[in-house]
Scaffold this active site. Structure first.
Site, PDB file in Angstrom:
ATOM      1  N   ASP A   1      -3.406  12.856  -8.641  1.00  0.00           N
ATOM      2  CA  ASP A   1      -4.017  13.677  -9.692  1.00  0.00           C
ATOM      3  C   ASP A   1      -4.593  14.966  -9.093  1.00  0.00           C
ATOM      4  OD1 ASP A   1      -6.171  12.492  -8.438  1.00  0.00           O
ATOM      5  OD2 ASP A   1      -7.096  11.700 -10.253  1.00  0.00           O
ATOM      6  N   SER A   2      -4.463  15.118  -7.769  1.00  0.00           N
ATOM      7  CA  SER A   2      -4.775  16.404  -7.124  1.00  0.00           C
ATOM      8  C   SER A   2      -3.895  17.503  -7.695  1.00  0.00           C
ATOM      9  CB  SER A   2      -4.587  16.305  -5.609  1.00  0.00           C
ATOM     10  OG  SER A   2      -3.298  15.814  -5.297  1.00  0.00           O
TER      11      SER A   2
ATOM     12  N   GLU B   1     -10.373   7.393   1.860  1.00  0.00           N
ATOM     13  CA  GLU B   1     -10.566   8.846   1.976  1.00  0.00           C
ATOM     14  C   GLU B   1     -11.966   9.201   2.451  1.00  0.00           C
ATOM     15  OE1 GLU B   1      -9.423  11.055  -1.527  1.00  0.00           O
ATOM     16  OE2 GLU B   1     -10.123  12.954  -0.663  1.00  0.00           O
TER      17      GLU B   1
ATOM     18  N   GLU C   1      -8.885   4.551  -8.291  1.00  0.00           N
ATOM     19  CA  GLU C   1     -10.043   4.785  -7.424  1.00  0.00           C
ATOM     20  C   GLU C   1     -11.152   3.779  -7.717  1.00  0.00           C
ATOM     21  OE1 GLU C   1     -11.426   8.863  -7.488  1.00  0.00           O
ATOM     22  OE2 GLU C   1      -9.405   9.641  -7.132  1.00  0.00           O
TER      23      GLU C   1
ATOM     24  N   LYS D   1      -2.052   3.971  -8.598  1.00  0.00           N
ATOM     25  CA  LYS D   1      -3.208   4.007  -7.696  1.00  0.00           C
ATOM     26  C   LYS D   1      -4.461   4.214  -8.533  1.00  0.00           C
ATOM     27  CE  LYS D   1      -4.074   7.621  -4.742  1.00  0.00           C
ATOM     28  NZ  LYS D   1      -5.353   8.145  -5.258  1.00  0.00           N
TER      29      LYS D   1
HETATM   30  O1  KIV Z   1      -4.711  12.851  -5.790  1.00  0.00           O
HETATM   31  C1  KIV Z   1      -4.424  12.801  -4.586  1.00  0.00           C
HETATM   32  O2  KIV Z   1      -3.669  13.636  -4.058  1.00  0.00           O
HETATM   33  C2  KIV Z   1      -4.997  11.732  -3.783  1.00  0.00           C
HETATM   34  C3  KIV Z   1      -4.999  11.927  -2.312  1.00  0.00           C
HETATM   35  C4  KIV Z   1      -6.180  12.740  -1.942  1.00  0.00           C
HETATM   36  C5  KIV Z   1      -4.942  10.641  -1.593  1.00  0.00           C
HETATM   37  O3  KIV Z   1      -5.497  10.787  -4.315  1.00  0.00           O
END
Ligand code: KIV
Length: 263
Positions: free
Chosen positions: A44-45, A181, A114, A112
């Site tokens: 989500d980056s 992270e 968090e 994924k």
């Molecule tokens: O969103 C992302 O790119 C991530 C990385 C920082 C692991 O979760």
């Protein structure tokens, strides 16, 4: 042709060979990363480096699905991870409904999420319903506003203990691997030794089971800020800017197109 990683081959790599994960948000970059990386994360980056927002919080399920499809199209032999965006897994029902969308509308191999101990029930609910889950603990970008910034974790013994509890909780809940992270290297190393699943670090030192970087950081394309843990393998922004300056200059001077570019 490269053999696609599976959950089983990813897990067998622990203690044998470091795993390489990179982010991608589109087919073009995903196809360039496919041969050298074990896993591609549609993070989500993308909300920051692709959509220009200041954090990841406004990324949506629709956006993640759109970009995950693009990545899967460009890298058909890659193990693809789709990030569940902020607010899409606050309870078990929503988490499952949204994760099922990922599995039905894309060919991603896992999602994924968090969170540690506090999200173990969600991880368990997803994995027991056939959704593979990669965990994400330590510094959680989706918590940036509630925490008042990006804070490195593992600086106190209480934090160290709680990180290890988080790792064990999500492993017990069924996660097949996890991202860690922004954690002090020695704590990340201890954490990796405390679980049997691979621990992929970002800003977590080298004594873990693999590394992940955001592609636009490591290619030097994202210039807003560069975290300490990022290594820029090329100065992509300068390369791109110079190429476009060159192109614009040649157009202005009528030096492009030449005979070879003309029908
Ligand atoms: O969103 C992302 O790119 C991530 C990385 C920082 C692991 O979760």
């Amino acid at each position: 042709m490269k053999k696609k990683m599976t959950i089983s081959s990813i897990q067998k790599a622990k203690g044998v060979t470091p795993l390489v994960m990179i982010t991608a948000y589109d087919a073009l970059f995903a196809s360039l990363f496919e041969s050298s990386c074990d896993m591609i994360l549609v993070g989500d980056s993308l909300n920051m480096s692709f959509a220009g927002k200041s954090d990841t919080l406004s990324a949506t399920m629709d956006q993640m699905i759109y970009h995950t499809n693009a990545v899967c199209n460009g890298a058909k032999n890659s193990f693809v991870i789709c990030d569940m965006p902020f607010g899409t897994y606050t309870n078990e029902d929503d988490a499952l409904k949204n994760a099922i969308r990922v599995f039905q509308e894309t060919s991603a191999d896992c999602v994924k999420i968090e969170g540690g101990d506090d999200k173990a029930n969600i991880v368990k609910h997803l994995t027991s319903n056939g959704i593979a889950v990669c965990g994400h603990i330590g510094l959680l970008p989706q918590s940036v506003r509630s925490e008042g910034g990006y804070k490195v974790k593992g600086k106190t013994s209480a934090e160290c203990l709680s990180l290890i509890e988080d790792a064990i909780a999500i492993e017990d809940a069924g996660a097949f691997c996890m991202v860690v992270e922004g954690v002090k290297a020695e704590v990340a190393a201890e954490l990796a030794n405390s679980v049997d699943i691979p621990v992929i670090g970002i800003g977590a030192g080298c004594d873990v089971d693999g590394q992940v970087l955001v592609f636009s950081d490591m290619l030097g394309l994202f210039e807003e800020f560069t975290p300490k843990f990022v290594k820029k393998y090329i100065d992509g922004a300068s390369l791109v800017r110079d190429a476009v300056i060159n192109y614009a200059d040649e157009v202005k001077k009528r030096e492009f197109p030449q005979e070879i570019h003309t029908y």
